[in-house]
Design a protein around this motif. Structure first.
Motif, mmCIF file in Angstrom:
data_model
loop_
_atom_site.group_PDB
_atom_site.id
_atom_site.type_symbol
_atom_site.label_atom_id
_atom_site.label_comp_id
_atom_site.label_asym_id
_atom_site.label_seq_id
_atom_site.Cartn_x
_atom_site.Cartn_y
_atom_site.Cartn_z
ATOM 1 N N VAL A 1 9.762 5.474 -3.489
ATOM 2 C CA VAL A 1 8.878 4.330 -3.649
ATOM 3 C C VAL A 1 9.005 3.799 -5.066
ATOM 4 O O VAL A 1 8.909 4.563 -6.027
ATOM 5 C CB VAL A 1 7.420 4.753 -3.382
ATOM 6 C CG1 VAL A 1 6.487 3.577 -3.605
ATOM 7 C CG2 VAL A 1 7.287 5.286 -1.969
ATOM 8 N N ARG B 1 -3.476 -2.981 -6.817
ATOM 9 C CA ARG B 1 -2.484 -2.134 -6.162
ATOM 10 C C ARG B 1 -1.121 -2.480 -6.709
ATOM 11 O O ARG B 1 -0.891 -3.566 -7.245
ATOM 12 C CB ARG B 1 -2.507 -2.407 -4.667
ATOM 13 C CG ARG B 1 -2.527 -3.926 -4.464
ATOM 14 C CD ARG B 1 -1.881 -4.378 -3.284
ATOM 15 N NE ARG B 1 -2.208 -5.786 -3.050
ATOM 16 C CZ ARG B 1 -2.203 -6.319 -1.858
ATOM 17 N NH1 ARG B 1 -1.946 -5.561 -0.828
ATOM 18 N NH2 ARG B 1 -2.441 -7.588 -1.704
ATOM 19 N N ARG C 1 0.876 -1.172 0.000
ATOM 20 C CA ARG C 1 0.000 0.000 0.000
ATOM 21 C C ARG C 1 0.911 1.220 0.000
ATOM 22 O O ARG C 1 2.124 1.086 0.183
ATOM 23 C CB ARG C 1 -0.878 0.014 1.249
ATOM 24 C CG ARG C 1 -0.073 -0.004 2.538
ATOM 25 C CD ARG C 1 -0.947 0.268 3.735
ATOM 26 N NE ARG C 1 -0.249 0.066 4.995
ATOM 27 C CZ ARG C 1 0.556 0.951 5.554
ATOM 28 N NH1 ARG C 1 0.800 2.106 4.970
ATOM 29 N NH2 ARG C 1 1.143 0.689 6.713
ATOM 30 N N ASP C 2 0.321 2.395 -0.189
ATOM 31 C CA ASP C 2 1.141 3.606 -0.173
ATOM 32 C C ASP C 2 1.508 3.985 1.251
ATOM 33 O O ASP C 2 0.841 3.594 2.206
ATOM 34 C CB ASP C 2 0.384 4.762 -0.829
ATOM 35 C CG ASP C 2 0.277 4.578 -2.323
ATOM 36 O OD1 ASP C 2 1.262 4.075 -2.906
ATOM 37 O OD2 ASP C 2 -0.778 4.905 -2.889
#
Lengths: 299, 283, 288
Positions: free
Chosen positions: C107, C248, C90-91
């Motif tokens: 990221v 995702r 996930r972020d």
């Protein structure tokens, strides 16, 4: 290096080595408590009222520890309710049997049992007991408060059995002989004479076992189901739950050091230590207390 | 009202049933571990590194890591336990102080294992900034072993007859010299036994080291003190969470069997140490 | 006997020396010495990275330590300097960034994954093969508790939730429930890793859970999503085309002080060769 004649260390150096070692050993327990206490700040200053709630949701700043506390206590009660009668009855049989061989076998088997690491009990719980519970009770999962209690009962059985058996064996023979001479049946001798005489040590065994049950992590964590909610209805042990230890085992790795979340976990840990220390202290006090009155004469 | 004779029978039956149940539980536990473990064990399993999150391959690094951590822990605990025991038995003469010292030891013994993990995580991993480190794990396990090692040593020192001390003092030895020449040599069996029992307990511990000293995969022989290792208990934990995969479960049983074999090894060593190292004077 | 004691003194000396070295290694966060790369985090990203790491180690001899712990744990350990690379599914949240504002994080997506609501095979075979977001939400909020409501057997729904910090849980909750922090009062069991989720769903005969595509199997069947334009099947093609909604990126995160060795490994994962491991783990490669 000349190994044949080592120069003797000076007296002062030795003395300070002894002293420092002793201070370290004596202080560690306190250091642990203080270290834990030092990390409880964030949650206490952040939202102390939420601690007494039943909702655990770190994202919304809710840190209700009641479900975990409740889970720990219920699991412990289940374990004791099974292990105490089973352990005491078995101990009576072993202590009263005439066969030294049977005694020897059971005693060494108990030591083996006590040596099984808790993670292996967890594996047995996952692979067998939770599956049996789910099948036997026709449930969707075997990861229940009940399963955790069952595993713990098996885990504390050796502690209770060994200590109770010692306590019963330590009751002076003269007490039994007198009781028999009065015409009492064997069960009356045991229930009315031997057990009352050994009650303090049996109580101590129970307290030590309680402490173990409360502090056990791995086995419980694998089978309890990690549900941070009070069961509904409240005594439904066939629902998933959470104990303080399983909560710590599951979530410590994910909470950021210094956050309110982390400190709420530490606070739970602190509560756990304080309870187990009280239990251990009480058990030691019972064991160390000198017998008085009539008992002292016979002992 | 049930007659006394009937009660006698009921009571006897109850104790027999309890014994039967206890024996069944015991037999089941040992049987499960031995049967399932024996199926998984092979030379390859013991000497190959694990692959695919442990569901394939062996447990060589896990065995290595477990031994590395507990043996180091033993080396750290030994001098501390020895020194502390000498001080407790030869220097503290005040009963209240003795009680307090004992209480601190019993207290430490009663601290739940996960709390040691939490303590290590706070103090070493975060405050001292060591990160995941096998050596920190060894330090924490050493702390856990201290009560056992101390109690065994202290009780061995209590077993030394007073004339030994009196003779030493009469020869003009100081308290330190007496400790060094008489007390320590005469009580070494207690220290060794206590340490071995501590090792047997420590090697099976998961909760104290899972957050501070171990890694899931890829950990081999560490090249510094500040690196994690793989251990048997944490390996079993990872595999137990994949219980739906038969290969993973099989390896979990194999690792459990190996772990219990190591526990038994240390326990047996303790048993023999107690018998062999007992000084002539106390046999 | 005194030799033994002398040995004891040596031991004490060695352990104190070791403690000193350890403290010296500590310092502020930068921990891994030499050419070891330590990675930890999401169990979703783990299979891909772990496979790539095994291969990379075999090829270069570099030591790569991979640890599980969930996305939250992975970020935390990276930010605190305990690891070189964090794995996240996930972020990074705003709170997490704010907490460690003194560091900057990079990221990188190394693959793509899809999460689907999944059910026990018994339920799937009984006819429940698709659900809408609203229906899944109803289950997790405790508003619907029987499979018969969705055309399945008359059996209570056993809802399996995941721990709050897990990446799979947050993505699922954000897209399906509409709020990534939404609690699920209808849940009956909470699990941690994908492994445990898979086990729980397989052992039950009326469970629903949330699972990454790579973990679906004969006992754990992913559901199609009912939308206004018909059902979207949980296939990698649909993920690729963007039709399947719960997707995702699989992320790896590094700090500004990333080591050369860690960088080299990331480059390897992104190379065509490294991407084969992502595919082997059941995910989609990034460069397509």
């Amino acid at each position: 290096m000349d190994f044949t004649r080592p120069a003797p260390p000076s007296g002062r150096a030795l003395r300070s080595y002894f002293l420092i070692s002793a201070l370290i050993c004596a202080a560690i327990c306190a250091v642990i408590l203080i270290t834990l206490l030092g990390q409880t700040g964030p949650v206490l200053s952040h939202n102390p009222a939420s601690l007494f709630g039943t909702v655990w949701n770190p994202n919304l700043g809710q840190y209700g520890i009641i479900p975990m506390l409740y889970g720990s206590i219920v699991v412990m009660v289940i374990a004791m309710a099974i292990a105490l009668p089973l352990g005491v009855l078995t101990a009576i049989y072993i202590a009263e049997t005439r066969s030294a061989r049977l005694r020897g076998i059971i005693k060494s088997a108990l030591e083996v049992l006590a040596g099984i690491p808790s993670i292996v009990y967890g594996l047995i719980g996952v692979a067998y007991i939770s599956v049996w519970v789910a099948k036997g009770l026709d449930l969707q999962t075997g990861r229940l408060i009940l399963t955790a209690g069952l595993i713990l009962a098996v885990m504390i059985l050796p502690t209770i059995l060994t200590l109770t058996e010692d306590a019963i064996s330590n009751v002076p023979v003269i007490q039994r002989e007198n009781a028999r001479a009065l015409g009492l049946y064997r069960h009356e001798v045991i229930l009315d004479v031997v057990l009352p005489h050994a009650r303090r040590d049996i109580l101590a065994a129970g307290l030590l076992a309680l402490g173990r049950a409360l502090g056990e992590t791995m086995a419980v964590m694998l089978v309890i189901g990690s549900l941070d909610r009070l069961p509904s209805p409240i005594f439904n042990v066939l629902s998933s739950g959470q104990t303080i230890t399983s909560k710590l085992g599951r979530e410590l790795g994910e909470s950021a050091f210094g956050s309110a979340h982390f400190s709420a976990l530490v606070l739970m840990g602190l509560i756990l230590v304080l309870i187990t220390l009280t239990l251990t202290g009480a058990a030691q006090w019972l064991i160390n207390r000198r017998p008085n009155g009539v008992e002292a004469i016979y002992d | 009202m049930i007659s006394r004779a009937a009660k006698e029978h009921i009571f006897a039956a109850a104790t027999r049933a309890a014994l039967g149940l206890s024996v069944c539980i015991l037999a089941f536990l040992l049987g499960a571990i031995i049967v399932r473990g024996a199926q998984a064990i092979s030379l390859d399993f013991l000497f190959m590194p694990s692959r695919d999150f442990g569901s394939r391959g062996g447990i060589s690094y896990q065995i290595f890591g477990s031994l590395l951590i507990v043996l180091t822990a033993g080396l750290i605990a030994a001098p501390l336990a020895l020194g502390a025991s000498v001080y407790r038995s030869e220097y503290i003469k005040n009963t209240a102080a003795q009680r307090l010292f004992d209480l601190a030891l019993y207290g430490l013994n009663g601290v739940p294992s996960i709390i040691f993990g939490l303590f290590g995580l706070i103090l070493f991993v975060n405050i001292f900034g060591t990160g995941l480190s096998w050596f920190v794990g060894a330090v924490i396990l050493a702390i856990m072993m201290l009560p056992t090692a101390c109690m065994a040593t202290i009780s061995a020192m209590r077993g030394i007859d007073t004339p030994y001390r009196e003779n030493a003092y009469a020869l003009g030895l100081t308290r330190e010299q007496t400790a060094l020449r008489i007390i320590i040599p005469q009580s070494l069996h207690g220290l060794v036994t206590g340490l071995l029992i501590g090792l047997a307990r420590a090697i099976g511990e998961t909760a104290p080291i899972m957050f501070i000293a171990t890694a899931f995969s890829g950990a081999g022989v560490p090249s510094s003190l500040a690196e994690p290792v793989a251990t048997l208990p944490t390996h079993i934990l990872a595999l137990a969470q994949q219980a739906a995969d038969p290969a993973a479960l099989q390896n979990a049983w194999g690792a459990s069997f190996t772990l219990i074999a190591l526990v038994a090894m240390f326990s047996l060593a303790a048993f023999f140490a107690r018998a062999r190292l007992l000084p002539l004077s106390q046999r | 006997m005194r030799y033994i004691f002398r040995y004891g003194v040596h031991v004490a000396g060695v352990s104190f020396a070791a403690a000193t070295i350890l403290t010296a290694c500590g310092g502020d966060g930068v921990k891994t010495a030499g050419d070891t790369v330590s990675i930890s985090g999401s169990t979703t990203v783990l299979p891909a990275i772990s496979r790539a790491a095994d291969d990379y180690t075999m090829q270069t001899g570099a030591k790569i330590i991979v640890n599980a712990g969930g996305s939250g744990g992975g970020f935390k350990q990276l930010a605190e300097g305990q690891t070189d690379i964090g794995m996240m599914s996930r972020d990074i949240t705003a709170e997490e960034r704010a907490r460690f504002a003194r560091h900057s994080f990079t990221v990188t997506a190394i693959g793509r994954d899809a999460v689907a609501p999944a059910v026990s095979s018994e339920i799937y075979d009984a006819g429940v093969t698709q659900l809408s977001f609203e229906q899944v939400t109803d289950i997790y909020m405790g508003r619907v508790d029987n499979w018969s409501a969705f055309g399945g057997p008359d059996r209570a729904i056993f809802a399996v939730d995941k721990e709050a910090g897990r990446g799979t849980r947050q993505v699922f909750a954000r897209i399906v429930f509409g709020d990534k922090n939404m609690q699920a009062p209808g849940a009956d069991l909470v699990v941690g890793s994908n492994n445990e989720e898979q086990t729980a769903l397989a052992q039950s005969d009326s469970a629903i859970g949330m699972i990454s595509f790579a973990w679906a199997n004969a006992d754990v069947r992913p559901l199609s999503i009912t939308t206004a334009n018909g059902a979207v099947a949980p296939t990698l093609d649909n993920v690729n085309s963007g039709a399947f909604p719960i997707t995702r990126d699989l992320l790896i995160v590094t700090r500004e002080d990333v080591s050369g060795q860690a960088k080299a490994f990331i480059d390897f994962v992104l190379s065509p060769e490294g991407q084969t491991h992502v595919v082997d783990a059941g995910y989609l490669p990034v460069n397509k």
